[in-house]
Design an enzyme around this catalytic site. Structure first.
Site: not given
Ligand SMILES: Cc1cc2nc3c(=O)[nH]c(=O)nc-3n(C[C@H](O)[C@H](O)[C@H](O)COP(=O)(O)OP(=O)(O)OC[C@H]3O[C@@H](n4cnc5c(N)ncnc54)[C@H](O)[C@@H]3O)c2cc1C
Ligand code: SF4
Ligand code: SF4
Ligand code: FES
Lengths: 247, 604
Positions: B256, B236
């Site tokens: 995000r 990740h």
């Protein structure tokens, strides 16, 4: 890097057994108490029992009493401990010890099972879904943040001092019941159970549970007091009872 | 001779994460007796940590979404190595599985008209992730748990399965021990479902919980099941990097999705510098468009921060390696900047990302509404695992099923965020359904007492070496170190071979592991028992990574940096051969159905 002394409760779980044992280990920046316990495990006590899973404050496994205060070991930073003093770690007092820092919390699973499960009203839309406004679920979402760490059960004097696990479901399960009762879709009525088996009357609103909750759930004000009011409305309010009889 | 007790169930489920719980609920609803074993307490499985959301084409936020778009997104994200039938089933069934959670009491965040709200996530064309702030996993596991406890499932908490039992190629049950006392128990059952989750803990920097040792993958392998895609590990892009004790802890992609941006130490949004060809049409060309996308503008395209994880992770690595990183060896992830765009930014951030706010405040002393976070890649997920039949989830061993992260196929070379939680629900349900069906049609041959005695003796051996052998914790951390260094995000043949040598050496050390104390809740012994399983998984990953001489999805080889057409059509399969060695095979993919091919063409 500094050396810190830990006083950790060691016990084989049989009643009466147990004592504090001293361990020293090096502490570096950012470490939490659980890191220190792991380090001790790796260095000098490979059989030191501790329960943990996520090390991120999300699973509620690592509950213990640190310097006498019920906390999550993984969310307690070493930097916040008083300098130059030993750190004391004990298992939760409200529950029987299995070994060292690990307690038998199974009573909580039994208690929860006795609470009537979620029962939704028929779906609102033909596709089997419901409509709920965000503002109507904010409160329930607060309760559903609970990570079942049982720290509130640990601190509550009804369970801790009086050991009334069979008579009083405790703050965690009042939060759980509140989440069900205030769920906009739920049509079950748990007020009778709360009064009787739930023993909600045992709670005298000391708010200790709210203080220790790592999820900052306002257990007393938002869950317990409104539940108490609902119980009172149903069972003790003469005007309400009058209306119910003639409804 | 060491004793043991025996229990019988029609179906035994190993694991009580999302996949295990959903499987157990389904099987018990079909009227068979179900036992569910978990190494931790109920409700604590790794699923509880999932943050961002569960992917399902409900089309509540954008009505252009449909199963077809979800299918195409999943295949594109997996670089077409996915099992297309699984991707099809997953896309079609996940909306129903999510709605069903609501009927069981889940309280997802809402749209203005009162339906389940969905958010943007990397690789998903439309807002598709149903969520509850950033604690979706907790909501999911609690809903399944609170529903499941009323279903008549027998639950064995803090039990560890150490071996599956088979008889002439058919499953007959499993053997394990309880942590509290260290006593052995044999679970005789007609069907077994492994739902044991991932393996992040074999790496040093990982977002995974203690439980994620890959144990179930190894259990299945040693019982004769085929593994595939083991080279595909997802790193990740955004884990915490500071302080050291929390290194690897996840920062949800939701940051995000809500408008957070990545910058290097020059302040540049470096993700704009490298946008892969097959995503160019879907990616915004300037910062303004990217922002509009995160705020729900349907005409805007997604910002490059929301490209697939494999790509974002590699871009971050590049910035760090080329000296444009942050002080503690990461890059900057900034959500605080949105105060330039909206007036109540701090409050908005706390509401949308409460756990992230909490996590940084408590563990790093950083207020994310004011300052940027430092982030770097962390081991997160394994796309590979036990090979299953797409429709039934049965493995290559008769009566053995697998679901959730330990099973392979759906995600191909790279998983899209949110597609795991939906995977657990869709295939957990199917595993439960088909295991129950299998149990109804079969009887159990009884387990071999010799086999059981041998396993028990092996498990207790570390006590016989007490005081003289190797320390389990140290071996484990050695393995984590070299897996991180040699089999990590950027791989090459030389490193991988070096890792293999170390694995061989490790196997010898593992045979010498010792432990002290007695059997009750003994972490040293527990680690000693887990170690051989972890080594098996590490070996499978390493061998598969050596064999795939190309770069694709989560697997990046600097000595073969491009995709190869040849490898684009094969999955690497691993099986235990008669001599007990790992046997590798490149298996041709089955040709995709025409109608599905067409969907992919249309969505290009
Ligand atoms: C921090 C984080 C955030 C994530 N966020 C998301 C997200 O937003 N969306 C998404 O889709 N995915 C997300 N993921 C991925 C997702 O959470 C996992 O892939 C998923 O939860 C795995 O579920 P599972 O049911 O397969 O296994 P797990 O939840 O890992 O459960 C495994 C179970 O198996 C048991 N077990 C294992 N071995 C044994 C054994 N030998 N004996 C007995 N029991 C055993 C364990 O005790 C446990 O009960 C996230 C992952 C992480 C790390
Ligand atoms: S407020 Fe009630 S439940 Fe909470 S600690 Fe006090 S007595 Fe216990
Ligand atoms: S209410 Fe708070 S303190 Fe009590 S179990 Fe839940 S999270 Fe823990
Ligand atoms: S280990 Fe999960 S809350 Fe501490």
């Amino acid at each position: 890097m500094t050396k810190v002394t830990f006083k950790i409760w060691r016990s084989n779980g049989s009643p009466g057994d147990g004592k504090f044992q001293d361990y020293e280990t090096d502490i570096t920046e950012g470490m939490v108490v659980l890191d220190a316990v792991h380090q001790i495990q790796a260095e000098s006590a490979s059989d030191l029992a501790v329960r943990w899973n996520c090390k991120a404050g999300k699973c509620g496994s690592c509950s213990a009493e640190i310097n006498g205060r019920p906390r999550l070991m993984c969310m307690t930073r070493m930097g916040d401990m008083p300098e130059g003093k030993p750190v004391m770690i004990q298992p939760m007092k409200s529950f029987p010890v299995i070994r060292d820092l690990v307690t038998d919390v199974s009573v909580n699973f039994r208690t929860k099972k006795k609470i009537k499960k979620f029962k939704p009203r028929p779906p609102d839309a033909p596709d089997g879904t419901w409509r709920m406004a965000q503002s109507d679920i904010d409160r329930v979402q607060e309760f559903r943040k609970c990570i079942e760490c049982f720290l509130c059960q640990d601190v509550c004097h009804v369970l801790r001092e009086h050991n009334l696990h069979e008579e009083f479901v405790g703050p965690r399960h009042l939060v759980y019941t509140a989440a069900l009762e205030m769920h906009p879709l739920d049509v079950e009525d748990r007020r009778g159970d709360l009064k009787d088996e739930g023993g909600i009357g045992f709670c005298n609103i000391t708010k200790c549970c709210t203080t220790v909750c790592p999820e900052n759930i306002t257990i007393t004000d938002n869950a317990i007091i409104p539940l108490k009011e609902r119980v009172v409305d149903k069972y003790y309010d003469p005007i309400m009872r009058f209306f119910r009889i003639f409804k | 001779m060491e004793g043991y007790t025996t229990v019988k169930h029609d179906v035994l489920v190993i694991g009580s994460g999302g996949a295990g719980l959903r499987a157990a609920i389904e099987a018990s609803a079909l009227g068979v007796s179900v036992g569910m074993v978990c190494r931790s307490l109920l409700g604590k499985a790794h699923t509880v940590m999932a943050e961002g959301g569960v992917a399902a084409a409900l089309a509540n936020v954008d009505d252009r979404d449909s199963w077809k778009v979800h299918f195409a997104d999943t295949m594109r994200g997996g670089q077409y190595l996915n099992n297309w039938r699984m991707a099809e089933i997953h896309a079609k069934e996940s909306p129903d599985r999510v709605k069903e959670l609501e009927a069981w009491g889940a309280v997802f965040d809402r749209t203005d008209d009162g339906r389940i709200l969905q958010r943007n996530f990397g690789g998903h064309r439309y807002p598709r992730l149903a969520h509850v702030g950033d604690r979706t996993g907790l909501e999911m596991i609690r809903t399944l748990q609170d529903h499941g406890i009323h279903q008549g499932i027998e639950i064995y908490q803090e039990f560890t399965i150490i071996r599956l039992l088979t008889y002439s190629g058919k499953i007959t049950g499993a053997i394990g021990y309880d942590r509290e006392k260290g006593l052995f128990k044999v679970f005789e059952s007609k069907a077994v479902i492994i739902a044991t989750g991932g393996m992040g803990r074999i790496y040093k920097i990982s977002s995974n919980s203690w439980d994620c040792t890959g144990g179930g993958i190894s259990l299945a392998y040693h019982a004769g099941a085929e593994l595939i895609d083991m080279e595909f590990v997802q790193f990740h892009p955004t884990g915490m990097v500071w302080p050291p004790s929390v290194r690897g802890l996840l920062i949800t992609e939701g940051v995000r999705g809500e408008g957070g941006v990545l910058r290097n130490n020059k302040g540049r949004r470096f993700m704009f510098d490298d946008i892969p060809e097959n995503y160019k049409n879907q990616t915004s060309m300037d910062e303004e468009e990217g922002w509009r996308y995160t705020q729900g503008d349907k005409n805007a395209r997604r910002p490059p921060e929301l490209l697939t994880r494999d790509h974002v992770a590699r871009c971050i690595m590049r910035e760090i390696r080329e000296g444009r990183g942050s002080p503690h060896g990461g890059v900057f992830l900034d959500i605080a900047w949105i105060k330039e765009k909206i007036s109540n930014a701090p409050e908005h951030i706390r509401k949308k990302l409460p756990s992230m706010y909490h996590q940084f405040k408590e563990l790093a002393g950083v207020d994310i509404t004011k300052e940027p976070m430092e982030v770097g890649p962390t081991t997160h997920y394994i796309m590979g695992g036990v090979k299953v039949n797409a429709d039934t989830q049965m493995t290559s061993v008769s009566g053995l099923f697998a679901a959730g992260e330990c099973a392979a196929g759906l995600h191909g070379a790279n998983r899209l965020g949110g597609n795991s939680l939906s995977d657990l629900l869709v295939f957990g349900k199917r595993a439960g359904e088909f295991a129950a069906k299998y149990a109804k049609e079969n009887t159990i041959p009884s387990a071999s007492v010799d086999q059981i005695q041998r396993i028990i003796e092996e498990s207790l051996a570390p006590f016989n070496r007490s005081g003289s052998g190797q320390n389990a914790f140290q071996i484990q951390s050695q393995m984590q170190d070299f897996m991180q260094e040699l089999v990590g995000i950027v791989r090459n043949e030389k490193d991988l071979n070096a890792a293999l040598d170390k694995i061989e050496a490790l196997k010898k050390q593992v045979e010498q592991v010792s432990c002290d104390g007695n059997r009750g809740y003994n972490p040293g012994w527990h680690t000693a028992i887990e170690l051989p399983h972890m080594v098996t998984v590490a070996e499978a990953i390493t061998r598969a990574a050596i064999d795939r001489k190309e770069s694709r999805g989560g697997h990046f080889r600097e000595d073969f940096p491009d995709k190869s057409e040849e490898f684009g059509n094969v999955n690497i399969s691993i099986k235990k051969d008669a001599a007990g060695n790992m046997k590798m095979e490149r298996v041709q993919k089955e040709k995709m159905r025409e109608d599905l091919k067409q969907i992919i063409e249309e969505m290009k």
